[in-house]
Write an enzyme that holds these catalytic residues in place. Structure first.
Site, PDB file in Angstrom:
ATOM      1  N   ARG A 129       0.821  -1.215   0.000  1.00 33.18           N
ATOM      2  CA  ARG A 129       0.000   0.000   0.000  1.00 33.18           C
ATOM      3  C   ARG A 129       0.856   1.267   0.000  1.00 33.18           C
ATOM      4  NH1 ARG A 129      -4.711  -0.867   4.289  1.00 33.18           N
ATOM      5  NH2 ARG A 129      -5.510   0.991   3.222  1.00 33.18           N
ATOM      6  N   GLN A 176      -7.153   9.008   7.102  1.00 33.59           N
ATOM      7  CA  GLN A 176      -5.839   8.591   7.603  1.00 33.59           C
ATOM      8  C   GLN A 176      -4.808   9.680   7.344  1.00 33.59           C
ATOM      9  OE1 GLN A 176      -5.019   4.818   5.723  1.00 33.59           O
ATOM     10  NE2 GLN A 176      -6.595   3.745   6.902  1.00 33.59           N
ATOM     11  N   ASP A 326     -15.592   1.924   3.384  1.00 28.85           N
ATOM     12  CA  ASP A 326     -15.278   0.532   3.734  1.00 28.85           C
ATOM     13  C   ASP A 326     -16.447  -0.413   3.473  1.00 28.85           C
ATOM     14  OD1 ASP A 326     -12.708   1.169   4.498  1.00 28.85           O
ATOM     15  OD2 ASP A 326     -13.276   1.561   6.575  1.00 28.85           O
ATOM     16  N   ARG A 402     -12.579  -7.475   4.806  1.00 29.79           N
ATOM     17  CA  ARG A 402     -13.916  -7.108   4.321  1.00 29.79           C
ATOM     18  C   ARG A 402     -14.298  -7.880   3.052  1.00 29.79           C
ATOM     19  NH1 ARG A 402     -14.791  -3.335   8.124  1.00 29.79           N
ATOM     20  NH2 ARG A 402     -13.156  -1.803   8.445  1.00 29.79           N
TER      21      ARG A 402
END
Ligand code: S3P
Length: 449
Positions: A129, A176, A326, A402
Site C-alpha cells: 500500500r 488517515q 469501507d 472485508r
C-alpha cells in the site's frame, strides 16, 4: 492476522432466516485513536469497548514500543499511561503494523515531529500500500522517509528535530492522511492547518478536542479547514468506544438478503461521516427501522431493526463515497441480490485498501455468476434478484477482512455455497464474526466446500 498465520478456508451455505441480536465489537478507527491519543497524553487514559482485533492490538504494541504503558484489564477494558506530546522514545526494534493502514499511517504521523527514528513494516497486504500520501505532508514538517520503491513499507521515518507547522490540502478523501498531519502538528510549534475538500470521518478532530487540544473546524466553500494549535498538553481521558458501523454492515446486509430474516443490531453509529451505507440501503428499499436514537461515546447511535427486503439497484452518488468507503464490498453483495443495476462511482480509493477491492469484488462476483462492469473509478453490479445468485465458487480474500466477510455473507443467500480461500484476516477487525453470525442462524464453517 499479520500474514504470519495459516490460511483458514471458510464456506457459507444458504441459511434459514437470521434471528436475534447482533452486538458488534468496538469501532476500529476510534480504538486506534484512543490508544494513540492516550499515549500522547499526560496521565492515565481508561478505555472501554476497545476493539480487540489484530489491527488494534498491533497499535497497542507499537505504543508500548514508543514508551507508553498499555495494559489490558478485561475484555475491551484497557488503560494507557501516556508520555505526553513530544515524549515518544525511540523504538528499539521494527514496528510491525500487521494489516493496518490506519495504524501505520497514524503512528508515522505522531512520531514524525519528534527527534527519533523508527522503521515500519507490515504484512504482505500492507507492504503493497502507498505511504507517500502520508510521507509527502510529513516531509513539510521536516521529517524524512526512506522506503521501498513507490513509497512502500518497510520504511524508516527520521523525525524532524525542529519541526515547522504546516498548511496542507489533502489531495484525496482520506481520514488517515488528515489524521497523520494533525497528529504530526501536535508537536510542531504554531498552527497546523489541514484542508479537506470532501468530508471524511472526523474521529481524530473530535477526540483531539476531547483530550484538550485547541482544534477548530470551519466549513467553507473550499472544504473543511481544520486548525490545530501545536504543543498542547493533552490530558488523559475516559473513552467509551462505540460499536463499529463498518462491522454492523455485515449482519445488516446478511439480514437484508437472507429470506425471512429479522434482526436487531444495537448501537450503530449514525455519524454523517460513517452512515452512507445505511442511507443507500434505505434508498434501495431496505426495511430498516432506526430505533432508540441516542448518544454513546460521543457519537449519535441508533438500534437498527433489519428485516429481509426485496431491493432495487440504484446509482450511489459519488459525493457519498467517503462516508461508506469501507462498505462498498458488502454493498456490492447486496447489489448482486437486488433487482436491477447498482452503479457505484467515485470509488477509486478502493483500489488502495487492504486489497484492490474493485478488482477483488468484481472477480469474486463473476466467479459466483454475477455480471459486473468496472473502470478505474467505478463498479457496476447487475443484480440477479432474491435467490438469483448461483454461487458455487471459491473466492479469494487477498488478505482483506472485508472481502472475506462480504463473500461469506453472499454465500448465505446464494443457491450454491460460496467459499473463501482464507478467512483469517477477519480477525483484524471483527474477531467474533463467526460466533456472532452463527448465533443468528448463519451457516458458516471452517472448510472448503
Ligand atoms: C480510516 C480511514 C479510511 C478507512 C479505514 C479507516 C481511519 O481510510 O478506509 O478503514 O480510521 O481513518 P482512508 O483514510 O485511506 O480513506
Amino acid at each position: 492476522m499479520s500474514g504470519h498465520d495459516q490460511p483458514i478456508p471458510m464456506t457459507a451455505r444458504k441459511s434459514g432466516p437470521l434471528r436475534g441480536v447482533a452486538e458488534v465489537p468496538g469501532d476500529k478507527s476510534i480504538s486506534h485513536r484512543a490508544l494513540i491519543l492516550g499515549a500522547l497524553s499526560v496521565g492515565e487514559t481508561h478505555v472501554t469497548g476497545l476493539l480487540e482485533g489484530q489491527d488494534v492490538l498491533d497499535t497497542a504494541k507499537a505504543m508500548r514500543a514508543f514508551g507508553a504503558e498499555v495494559l489490558r484489564h478485561g475484555p475491551g477494558i484497557w488503560s494507557v499511561h501516556g508520555v505526553g506530546v513530544g515524549g515518544f522514545a525511540e523504538p528499539q526494534d521494527v514496528i510491525d503494523c500487521g494489516n493496518s493502514g490506519t495504524g501505520v499511517r497514524l503512528i508515522m504521523g505522531c512520531m514524525a515531529t519528534s527527534p527519533i527514528t523508527a522503521t515500519f513494516t507490515g504484512d504482505a497486504s500492507l507492504r503493497k500500500r502507498p505511504m507517500g500520501r502520508v510521507t509527502d505532508p510529513l516531509a513539510l514538517f521536516g521529517a524524512r522517509a526512506y522506503g521501498r520503491q513507490g513509497g512502500r513499507l518497510p520504511m524508516t521515518i527520521v523525525g524532524a528535530a525542529n519541526p515547522v507547522p504546516v498548511r496542507y490540502t489533502v489531495p484525496m478523501p482520506s481520514a488517515q492522511v488528515k489524521s497523520a498531519v494533525l497528529l504530526a502538528g501536535l508537536n510542531a510549534p504554531g498552527e497546523t492547518v489541514v484542508i479537506e475538500k470532501e468530508p471524511t470521518r472526523d474521529h481524530s478532530e473530535r477526540m483531539l478536542a476531547g483530550f484538550g487540544a485547541r482544534i477548530q473546524t470551519e466549513i467553507t466553500p473550499e472544504g473543511r479547514i481544520i486548525t490545530l494549535q501545536g504543543q498542547p498538553e493533552l490530558k488523559a481521558q475516559k473513552v467509551a468506544v462505540p460499536r463499529d458501523p463498518s462491522s454492523a454492515a455485515f449482519p445488516v446486509c446478511a439480514a437484508l438478503i437472507v429470506e425471512g430474516s429479522d434482526i436487531l443490531v444495537p448501537g450503530v453509529s449514525q455519524s454523517l461521516t460513517r452512515n452512507g451505507l445505511f442511507i443507500t440501503l434505505v434508498e434501495m428499499g431496505a426495511d430498516i427501522a432506526f430505533e432508540n436514537p441516542r448518544e454513546e461515546g460521543g457519537e449519535p447511535v441508533a438500534d437498527l431493526r433489519v428485516r429481509f427486503s426485496t431491493l432495487s439497484g440504484i446509482e450511489v452518488p459519488s459525493d457519498r463515497a467517503a462516508s461508506m468507503i469501507d462498505e462498498f464490498p458488502v454493498l456490492s453483495v447486496v447489489a448482486a441480490c437486488a433487482n436491477g443495476t447498482t452503479i457505484m462511482r467515485g470509488v477509486k480509493e478502493l483500489r488502495v485498501k487492504e486489497s484492490d477491492r474493485i478488482d477483488a469484488m468484481a472477480r469474486g462476483l463473476e466467479a459466483c455468476g454475477v455480471r459486473v462492469e468496472e473502470d478505474e473509478d467505478t463498479l457496476i453490479v447487475h443484480g440477479m434478484g432474491p435467490n438469483g445468485v448461483p454461487g458455487g465458487a471459491t473466492t479469494l480474500s487477498h488478505l482483506d477482512h472485508r472481502i472475506a466477510m462480504s463473500f461469506l455473507v453472499l454465500g448465505l443467500a446464494s443457491r450454491k455455497p460460496i467459499s473463501v480461500d482464507d478467512g483469517s484476516p477477519i480477525a483484524t477487525s471483527f474477531p467474533v464474526f463467526e460466533p456472532l453470525m452463527a448465533a443468528m442462524g448463519a451457516t458458516i464453517s471452517r472448510s472448503n466446500r
